[in-house]
Scaffold this motif. Structure first.
Motif, PDB file in Angstrom:
ATOM      1  N   ARG A   1       0.837  -1.216   0.000  1.00 38.71           N
ATOM      2  CA  ARG A   1       0.000   0.000   0.000  1.00 38.71           C
ATOM      3  C   ARG A   1       0.866   1.257   0.000  1.00 38.71           C
ATOM      4  O   ARG A   1       0.589   2.208  -0.730  1.00 38.71           O
ATOM      5  CB  ARG A   1      -0.934   0.016   1.219  1.00 38.71           C
ATOM      6  CG  ARG A   1      -2.203  -0.794   1.026  1.00 38.71           C
ATOM      7  CD  ARG A   1      -3.216  -0.509   2.125  1.00 38.71           C
ATOM      8  NE  ARG A   1      -2.686  -0.669   3.488  1.00 38.71           N
ATOM      9  CZ  ARG A   1      -2.635  -1.827   4.146  1.00 38.71           C
ATOM     10  NH1 ARG A   1      -3.082  -2.923   3.590  1.00 38.71           N
ATOM     11  NH2 ARG A   1      -2.152  -1.863   5.369  1.00 38.71           N
ATOM     12  N   LEU A   2       1.917   1.254   0.815  1.00 37.27           N
ATOM     13  CA  LEU A   2       2.806   2.414   0.871  1.00 37.27           C
ATOM     14  C   LEU A   2       3.526   2.637  -0.460  1.00 37.27           C
ATOM     15  O   LEU A   2       3.722   3.778  -0.888  1.00 37.27           O
ATOM     16  CB  LEU A   2       3.815   2.259   2.006  1.00 37.27           C
ATOM     17  CG  LEU A   2       3.205   2.377   3.405  1.00 37.27           C
ATOM     18  CD1 LEU A   2       4.224   1.949   4.457  1.00 37.27           C
ATOM     19  CD2 LEU A   2       2.710   3.786   3.671  1.00 37.27           C
ATOM     20  N   GLU A   3       3.920   1.551  -1.113  1.00 39.71           N
ATOM     21  CA  GLU A   3       4.562   1.683  -2.424  1.00 39.71           C
ATOM     22  C   GLU A   3       3.598   2.263  -3.453  1.00 39.71           C
ATOM     23  O   GLU A   3       3.990   3.070  -4.292  1.00 39.71           O
ATOM     24  CB  GLU A   3       5.122   0.342  -2.890  1.00 39.71           C
ATOM     25  CG  GLU A   3       6.377  -0.064  -2.139  1.00 39.71           C
ATOM     26  CD  GLU A   3       6.942  -1.402  -2.567  1.00 39.71           C
ATOM     27  OE1 GLU A   3       6.258  -2.157  -3.297  1.00 39.71           O
ATOM     28  OE2 GLU A   3       8.075  -1.699  -2.151  1.00 39.71           O
ATOM     29  N   GLU A   4       2.319   1.877  -3.378  1.00 43.34           N
ATOM     30  CA  GLU A   4       1.309   2.450  -4.274  1.00 43.34           C
ATOM     31  C   GLU A   4       1.150   3.946  -4.007  1.00 43.34           C
ATOM     32  O   GLU A   4       1.053   4.744  -4.945  1.00 43.34           O
ATOM     33  CB  GLU A   4      -0.030   1.737  -4.085  1.00 43.34           C
ATOM     34  CG  GLU A   4      -0.066   0.334  -4.647  1.00 43.34           C
ATOM     35  CD  GLU A   4      -1.366  -0.400  -4.315  1.00 43.34           C
ATOM     36  OE1 GLU A   4      -2.329   0.245  -3.841  1.00 43.34           O
ATOM     37  OE2 GLU A   4      -1.399  -1.629  -4.513  1.00 43.34           O
ATOM     38  N   GLU A   5       1.136   4.328  -2.710  1.00 43.23           N
ATOM     39  CA  GLU A   5       1.018   5.736  -2.360  1.00 43.23           C
ATOM     40  C   GLU A   5       2.239   6.519  -2.850  1.00 43.23           C
ATOM     41  O   GLU A   5       2.101   7.640  -3.359  1.00 43.23           O
ATOM     42  CB  GLU A   5       0.873   5.897  -0.845  1.00 43.23           C
ATOM     43  CG  GLU A   5      -0.454   5.419  -0.310  1.00 43.23           C
ATOM     44  CD  GLU A   5      -0.534   5.477   1.209  1.00 43.23           C
ATOM     45  OE1 GLU A   5       0.189   6.299   1.820  1.00 43.23           O
ATOM     46  OE2 GLU A   5      -1.311   4.702   1.784  1.00 43.23           O
TER      47      GLU A   5
END
Length: 86
Positions: free
Chosen positions: A22-26
């Protein structure tokens, strides 16, 4: 109790993996947003290369920036890249 495979708590591992994803997507979305802002600046006539330098310099402490400018000036003089004054 969490399922354990080879001594690893699978639920915890899955949770960490999903958080990282999720953090990589953000991060990707933020990177795209920054690219868009630079594109807008370019469309308005700003030099993006210089704008990137300004952003980088604003992140530095004043004393760090002064030290780098002093060293840069020294190097440029040593290479004869600065016109002599006077």
């Amino acid at each position: 109790m969490a399922e354990r495979t080879g001594g690893i708590a699978a639920d915890q591992l899955r949770a960490f993996t999903e958080r990282i994803e999720r953090l990589e997507e953000e991060r990707k979305a933020l990177s795209d947003d920054i690219k868009d802002v630079y594109g807008e600046a370019k469309a308005m006539g700003f030099d993006v290369k210089i704008l990137r330098q300004v952003v980088r310099l604003r992140k530095q402490e004043p004393h760090e920036r002064e030290e780098q400018e002093t060293i840069l000036d020294l190097y440029l003089h040593a290479l004869g890249m600065v016109a002599q004054q006077g």
